[in-house]
Write a protein that holds these residues in place. Sequence first.
Motif, PDB file in Angstrom:
ATOM      1  N   SER A   1       0.763  -1.336  -0.428  1.00 39.49           N
ATOM      2  CA  SER A   1      -0.557   0.190  -0.049  1.00 39.49           C
ATOM      3  C   SER A   1       1.002   1.505  -0.055  1.00 39.49           C
ATOM      4  N   ASN A   2       1.968   0.904  -0.099  1.00 37.21           N
ATOM      5  CA  ASN A   2       2.561   2.113   0.754  1.00 37.21           C
ATOM      6  C   ASN A   2       3.748   2.408  -0.752  1.00 37.21           C
ATOM      7  N   LEU A   3       3.342   2.150  -1.693  1.00 38.42           N
ATOM      8  CA  LEU A   3       4.363   1.656  -2.995  1.00 38.42           C
ATOM      9  C   LEU A   3       2.774   1.907  -4.581  1.00 38.42           C
ATOM     10  N   ARG A   4       3.371   3.176  -4.989  1.00 43.64           N
ATOM     11  CA  ARG A   4       2.534   3.427  -5.932  1.00 43.64           C
ATOM     12  C   ARG A   4       2.972   3.533  -7.236  1.00 43.64           C
ATOM     13  N   ILE A   5       2.703   2.615  -7.754  1.00 45.42           N
ATOM     14  CA  ILE A   5       3.400   2.739  -9.674  1.00 45.42           C
ATOM     15  C   ILE A   5       2.798   3.102 -10.644  1.00 45.42           C
ATOM     16  N   GLU A   6       3.382   4.169 -11.244  1.00 47.72           N
ATOM     17  CA  GLU A   6       2.720   5.169 -12.460  1.00 47.72           C
ATOM     18  C   GLU A   6       3.093   4.397 -13.668  1.00 47.72           C
ATOM     19  N   THR A   7       2.662   4.642 -14.498  1.00 45.40           N
ATOM     20  CA  THR A   7       2.963   4.094 -15.777  1.00 45.40           C
ATOM     21  C   THR A   7       2.555   5.380 -16.664  1.00 45.40           C
ATOM     22  N   GLY A   8       3.709   4.995 -18.356  1.00 46.59           N
ATOM     23  CA  GLY A   8       3.381   6.276 -18.934  1.00 46.59           C
ATOM     24  C   GLY A   8       3.160   7.866 -18.497  1.00 46.59           C
ATOM     25  N   ALA A   9       3.931   7.516 -16.957  1.00 42.52           N
ATOM     26  CA  ALA A   9       4.467   9.016 -16.990  1.00 42.52           C
ATOM     27  C   ALA A   9       5.847   9.016 -16.736  1.00 42.52           C
ATOM     28  N   VAL A  10       5.972  10.903 -17.870  1.00 45.91           N
ATOM     29  CA  VAL A  10       7.202  11.070 -18.283  1.00 45.91           C
ATOM     30  C   VAL A  10       8.136  11.665 -17.416  1.00 45.91           C
ATOM     31  N   ALA A  11       9.329  12.156 -17.171  1.00 45.37           N
ATOM     32  CA  ALA A  11       9.606  12.992 -16.003  1.00 45.37           C
ATOM     33  C   ALA A  11      10.060  14.281 -17.255  1.00 45.37           C
ATOM     34  N   GLU A  12       9.689  15.920 -17.120  1.00 49.89           N
ATOM     35  CA  GLU A  12       9.795  16.722 -17.683  1.00 49.89           C
ATOM     36  C   GLU A  12      11.101  17.575 -16.743  1.00 49.89           C
ATOM     37  N   ALA A  13      10.827  17.434 -15.159  1.00 47.02           N
ATOM     38  CA  ALA A  13      11.709  18.441 -14.348  1.00 47.02           C
ATOM     39  C   ALA A  13      11.724  17.969 -13.332  1.00 47.02           C
TER      40      ALA A  13
END
Length: 530
Positions: free
Chosen positions: A207-219
């Motif tokens: 529950s303490n780990l959120r995995i977010e895909t399709g997420a492109v880091a910009e800055a």
Amino acid sequence: MHYDYIVVGAGSAGAVVANRLSADPRNKVLLLEAGPADYRWTRVPVGSARMITNPAVNWLYSSEPEATTDGRRIPVPRGRMLGGSSALNGMAFVRGQAQDFDTWAQMGNQGWSYESVLPFFKRLESYDGGGDDAFRGRDGPLRVTNPEPREPFFAAVIKAAGEVGIAHNPDYNGATQDGIAMSQATIARGRRMSTARCYLDPARKRSNLRIETGAVAEALLFEGRRCIGVRYAAGGEGREARVAREVIVSGGTINSPQLLELSGIGQPGRLQSLGIEVRHALPGVGENLRDHYAPRTKWAIGTKGITYNDTARGLGLVRQALRYALSGRGLLGSVGAPMRAFVRSRDGLAAPDLLLGWVPMLTEPGPKGPKISRQSGVTCYAHPMRPESRGHIHVVSADPGTPPAINFNFLSSAVDAELTVRAVRIARAIMTAPAMAPLQVSELAPGREQTTDEEILDWVKGAAETTYHPVGTCKMGTDEMAVVDPQLRVHGIDGLRVADASIMPTLTSGNTNAPSIMIGEKAADMVLRG
């Protein structure tokens, strides 16, 4: 959203970091991955060939044209999904030599000697191929296997190598790397063992780990000299995530320096020319790029039924599929290069400096990636393991969607050119040794007419590719060109670390996936220790 830790990139190292940090339920962890969660072809080892040109799971970078590549753009595939490049690579498991890591320590990186990193190599693996417990791990997350040389071709090559003075080594990840062997692999029961499979799957329900895909880091986001979060794009919208403790950048050798530069960390003049506000001057960002520039020698095999060109085309492919379904073996369950040799270019060296790898088939370009050629034959790549030539990777736009420029500068060091020629000559010596005579071997490339060093080098410049091992662009060290310190903290910035192959000061001796996973293990340990 607020987290204790944010990990940018779910590849070979980032997935490990996310797993280890979230093992403590008190740590709230966000893992950002630009690509998708899964792809069906990643599970089957032969799926590498289907992903090598697939933009859905591969960044599909390429280098800038250079004289030493005859003006060609060299493909630079990088994984773009959970597991990163461990989810699409050739699956060979090679730690490197003790002297690789001792060299890092001698360069000022305390805590990175072989004695220091060996416990992390043992921690990450579950190896059932025998060997010495002093060197091998038995109960780690990553399954590593060691296939037997069952096929006639592999037995012949081992015998031929012995005839030219290269002995068989049953465990090149053990006490010594020297010799020829079947490739140890991140494959178990016919399935790829990526870090997505081995590190993220067991952690998904936390529950303490959120995995977010399709997420492109910009800055990266800052307050003064402290990193406080990440700005990223997901689902067609801009988002921000804030962090209480640290951001760990694990984008890999290309994406990590790109993110630092987009965030204003790098060479001031270069950033200002692109309209990027300078946050912190670090001249080493994007520099020190190294990779293995590897020509593929090619050999025709006259004896039928020896290579996959004969046994995996037409009805043969059906038989291979049935074999894989029943046993997990054969072409579909094979590591990219099933055999490799670690050899010395000359007598008197303390350790091997060249790597040769064999693929028991010839391929040709196809609409969805490489396909098996009608010509029966074998490919043998050959290259120096610790090249001196260094290039660089830099952004060319303030737009995060614009790929950075990759300049390898291959063969700029004279010793690299010399050792590349020597590697090709050793490949020739093995492939023409008496033990290979029953296979009716003949040279296709570079071709018997290419005899002088200059002729071989000309062929290399026009034909060689990399073995997909870029490292070094966020170099670890204490000198003025270092980007991170030995604790992997970005020099001059609080709350920010880099943990992936980009921190390697030099290339390791062989494939880089195993050392990258080790870096993830060691980085997580350092973060947790404060």
